[in-house]
Design a protein around this motif. Sequence first.
Motif, PDB file in Angstrom:
ATOM      1  N   GLU A  35       0.741  -1.301  -0.119  1.00  0.00           N
ATOM      2  CA  GLU A  35       0.190  -0.128   0.141  1.00  0.00           C
ATOM      3  C   GLU A  35       0.760   1.218   0.095  1.00  0.00           C
TER       4      GLU A  35
ATOM      5  N   TRP B 138      -0.166   4.750   6.004  1.00  0.00           N
ATOM      6  CA  TRP B 138       0.186   3.371   5.764  1.00  0.00           C
ATOM      7  C   TRP B 138       1.560   3.203   6.459  1.00  0.00           C
TER       8      TRP B 138
ATOM      9  N   ASP C  69       0.223  10.028  -3.284  1.00  0.00           N
ATOM     10  CA  ASP C  69      -0.898  10.432  -2.503  1.00  0.00           C
ATOM     11  C   ASP C  69      -0.243  10.449  -1.016  1.00  0.00           C
TER      12      ASP C  69
ATOM     13  N   ALA D 224       0.664   4.304  -2.915  1.00  0.00           N
ATOM     14  CA  ALA D 224       0.772   5.595  -2.740  1.00  0.00           C
ATOM     15  C   ALA D 224       1.825   6.471  -2.927  1.00  0.00           C
TER      16      ALA D 224
ATOM     17  N   ARG E 266      -2.166   8.936   2.296  1.00  0.00           N
ATOM     18  CA  ARG E 266      -2.247   7.439   2.403  1.00  0.00           C
ATOM     19  C   ARG E 266      -0.665   6.997   2.665  1.00  0.00           C
TER      20      ARG E 266
END
Length: 213
Positions: A166, A182, A175, A170, A178
């Motif tokens: 993830e 994470w 992003d 990201a 995120r």
Amino acid sequence: MNQKSATANPASGFVAFDGDRCIAFGDLRSVARTAKEVLGRRAQSTILVFDPNSGPVDLDFRGSLEDVLARLPDTANAPLAISEPAGAPPRGPGRPKLGVVAREVTLLPRHWEWLARQPGGTSVALRRLVDEARRTSKDKDRIRHAQETAYRFIAAMAGNKPHYEEVARALFARDAGRFEAWTKDWPADVRDHARRLAAAAFEQDASQTSVAS
């Protein structure tokens, strides 16, 4: 600098990790020195050293500290190699063209014809084109470099950490929210360095957000 300091920026120099703990950052010699000292105290330590512009650096810590330092790559201070194109006439007296590097370029005939018609000749036209491309792609190059550097670090240091995939997604989706969410449960030194390396990949979005607000 070979010890961590609040005034230094570990994203701009070499960094050494012992497991999940950052043990040094700065120039390569000082980082290698600290890493060797740690290995001298704890031979079972797992040391990884990272170049700020590329990724993991393969250092040989066998032997004495002097042996380790003598084997370090010396690319940072190496002078530019200057060469002449094949068949070039001898350069006459006068100021040398410092920093000019001659290398082979392969183009189609129409490209050579266009370049030959440009003011100043082929070399001047090529330099002008490269400089213009560098200006127009500066932001994209900065973002791509930050993404690639950060990814090489997290791939080496966090491949077995929670939410690794993830985080990678990201990063390349740019992003920041995120990416931060994470990585929050990662070991502090790994998390913080990953965020420092990735920061430039998110800067443009941050500036646009500040303008919009």
